[in-house]
Design an enzyme around this catalytic site. Structure first.
Site, PDB file in Angstrom:
ATOM      1  N   HIS A  34       0.832  -1.199   0.000  1.00 17.65           N
ATOM      2  CA  HIS A  34       0.000   0.000   0.000  1.00 17.65           C
ATOM      3  C   HIS A  34       0.866   1.249   0.000  1.00 17.65           C
ATOM      4  CE1 HIS A  34       1.195  -0.686   4.123  1.00 17.65           C
ATOM      5  NE2 HIS A  34       1.029   0.621   4.327  1.00 17.65           N
ATOM      6  N   HIS A 115       5.255   5.922  -1.327  1.00 19.03           N
ATOM      7  CA  HIS A 115       6.053   4.741  -1.658  1.00 19.03           C
ATOM      8  C   HIS A 115       5.322   3.478  -1.212  1.00 19.03           C
ATOM      9  CE1 HIS A 115       6.910   5.389   2.599  1.00 19.03           C
ATOM     10  NE2 HIS A 115       7.200   4.094   2.651  1.00 19.03           N
TER      11      HIS A 115
END
Length: 169
Positions: A34, A115
């Protein structure tokens, strides 16, 4: 309760990230790959309706967008984390800023860098070895972001979706 806000990339990107997370991320079993849009935070149950209303408004004001993962990077020496980096992250940065307003505002100890973590809590030597080999990978993947999720943490440390918000701006 502890909550967090994240978006999940498309399956091909999750599969790519998980191929490394299995070995290098001790949180592999607790949450799928995620992008964290808001770090974990405590929220009293009575404040939940206001938080949900804020997130609904944010979703209504935000149009879906594409993100591009372009390389493997690291937060070393600040943190022993290896991650998939997002290139030209203007839209996701704006989404993060919108979410982190009003009732959900708090100062973060780190600058927001979108990220997907693929390795963390690695000993120094292993981090340098893993990052040294993974940064040579050619990464060129896109994912459509059309929703984000309010998550809550269970007693066993895993995260589950409380509510999803579709981007409709």
């Amino acid at each position: 309760m502890k909550f967090g806000i994240a978006t999940f990339p498309e399956k091909a990107i999750q599969d790519f990230a998980n191929s490394y997370r299995k070995r290098y991320d001790p949180n592999y079993a607790l949450i799928p790959p995620h992008i964290t849009l808001k770090e974990p935070f405590e929220l009293e149950e009575g404040m939940l309706p206001q938080a949900v209303e804020h997130l609904e408004q944010t979703a209504q004001e935000t149009a879906p967008f594409n993100i591009h993962f372009h390389k493997i990077s690291s937060f070393h020496p600040t943190n022993n984390v290896v991650y998939m980096a997002v290139e030209k992250a203007d839209e996701i940065n704006r989404l993060h800023e919108k979410i982190n307003r009003g009732h959900l505002h708090h100062e973060s100890g780190y600058k927001f860098i979108p990220h997907i973590t693929i390795g963390q809590k690695l000993p120094q030597d292993e981090l340098l070895d893993v990052y040294g080999s993974l940064r040579m990978l050619e990464v060129d993947m896109n994912s459509w972001v059309d929703r984000f999720h309010l998550l809550y943490q269970l007693e066993n440390g895993s995260w589950t979706i409380y509510q999803s918000f579709l981007l409709r701006g």
